[in-house]
Write an enzyme that holds these catalytic residues in place. Structure first.
Site, PDB file in Angstrom:
ATOM      1  NE  ARG A   1       1.772   6.292  -4.977  1.00  0.00           N
ATOM      2  CZ  ARG A   1       0.564   6.779  -4.835  1.00  0.00           C
ATOM      3  NH1 ARG A   1      -0.137   7.103  -5.904  1.00  0.00           N
ATOM      4  NH2 ARG A   1       0.040   6.983  -3.645  1.00  0.00           N
ATOM      5  CB  VAL A   2       0.527   1.150  -8.497  1.00  0.00           C
ATOM      6  CG1 VAL A   2      -0.974   0.883  -8.492  1.00  0.00           C
ATOM      7  CG2 VAL A   2       1.114   0.894  -9.886  1.00  0.00           C
TER       8      VAL A   2
ATOM      9  CB  THR B   1      -8.552  10.958  -6.197  1.00  0.00           C
ATOM     10  OG1 THR B   1      -7.137  10.823  -6.189  1.00  0.00           O
ATOM     11  CG2 THR B   1      -9.193   9.655  -6.592  1.00  0.00           C
TER      12      THR B   1
ATOM     13  N   GLY C   1      -2.385   7.380  -0.722  1.00  0.00           N
ATOM     14  CA  GLY C   1      -2.662   6.037  -1.188  1.00  0.00           C
ATOM     15  C   GLY C   1      -1.965   4.922  -0.439  1.00  0.00           C
TER      16      GLY C   1
ATOM     17  N   GLY D   1      -6.923  10.247  -0.945  1.00  0.00           N
ATOM     18  CA  GLY D   1      -5.998  10.505   0.161  1.00  0.00           C
ATOM     19  C   GLY D   1      -4.652   9.865  -0.110  1.00  0.00           C
TER      20      GLY D   1
ATOM     21  CG  ASP E   1      -5.724   4.671  -2.617  1.00  0.00           C
ATOM     22  OD1 ASP E   1      -4.973   5.498  -3.191  1.00  0.00           O
ATOM     23  OD2 ASP E   1      -6.843   4.978  -2.163  1.00  0.00           O
TER      24      ASP E   1
HETATM   25  N1  GLY Z   1      -5.281   8.141  -3.403  1.00  0.00           N
HETATM   26  C1  GLY Z   1      -4.659   8.364  -4.634  1.00  0.00           C
HETATM   27  C2  GLY Z   1      -3.271   7.939  -4.688  1.00  0.00           C
HETATM   28  O1  GLY Z   1      -2.599   7.884  -3.658  1.00  0.00           O
HETATM   29  O2  GLY Z   1      -2.781   7.657  -5.745  1.00  0.00           O
END
Ligand code: GLY
Length: 208
Positions: free
Chosen positions: A141-142, A113, A167, A165, A144
């Protein structure tokens, strides 16, 4: 990197990108989630912050909003790379949803990321986070990254944070905001607050 070109694949071999930007002066934030036709989702996130009354737009609605404001539409396969496809195959074989910098990428050169934090000459803070999410994630899926307080946070009173990390755990702990809160309410230093969250609170819930 896992943002734009080089984004990870979903279970269905598609790309769904998330991004957020936050301004520490005004506490304004903008974000997009689950977009696949915007070359630079973080620019669309900024557009949401500056040109809409909202904080987070998702999917087709986010894309339409960006197109209406002059952003170019790109083909979703623009984001695909061979390395990321191989990661999907590996994650499938393992039956897992995996972090973007999991094998086979080199541990010393993690391309995960994308995060940025900035301070201007007068101390104003800002943060931005952009990602394709996790390899082999379910479509829809969304994570963090597009959620202010979870994967992205900026506040002139404390800190600017961009997270990378697992999310789901960053969402459950509000990791970015937690660092800010530890500094603001418990007077922890930046290092102490980060160590508490990264070394203790996230691992306690299985996060990395
Ligand atoms: N930290 C990025 C995600 O889990 O989408």
């Amino acid at each position: 990197f896992n943002a734009g070109i080089g984004s990870v694949f979903t279970r269905d071999e598609t790309h769904e990108l998330d991004a957020c930007v936050m301004d520490g002066i005004t506490l304004k934030a903008g974000a997009v989630a689950g977009v696949s036709r915007l070359r630079n989702p973080v620019l669309a996130a900024r557009l949401v912050m500056e040109a809409s009354p909202h904080v987070l737009l998702m999917g087709e609605g986010a894309e339409t909003f960006a197109f209406e404001h002059g952003m170019e539409s790109v083909s979703p396969d623009l984001f695909s790379t061979e390395v990321r496809y191989q990661q999907l195959l590996d994650a499938r074989t393992a039956g897992k949803t995996q972090l973007d910098h999991a094998a086979p990428l080199d541990e010393r050169h993690k391309m995960g990321t994308v995060g940025a934090v900035a301070m201007d000459l007068t101390g104003n803070l800002a943060a931005a986070t952009s990602t394709g999410g996790m390899t082999n994630k379910l479509p829809g899926r969304v994570g963090d990254s597009p959620l202010p307080g979870a994967g992205c946070y900026a506040n002139n009173a404390s800190v600017a944070v961009s997270c990378t990390g697992t999310g789901e755990v960053f969402m459950r702990t509000l990791a970015a905001y937690d660092i800010s809160a530890l500094m603001e309410y418990s007077q922890l230093s930046l290092q102490e607050a980060c160590e508490r969250v990264v070394m203790e609170k996230l691992p306690a819930l299985g996060g990395s």
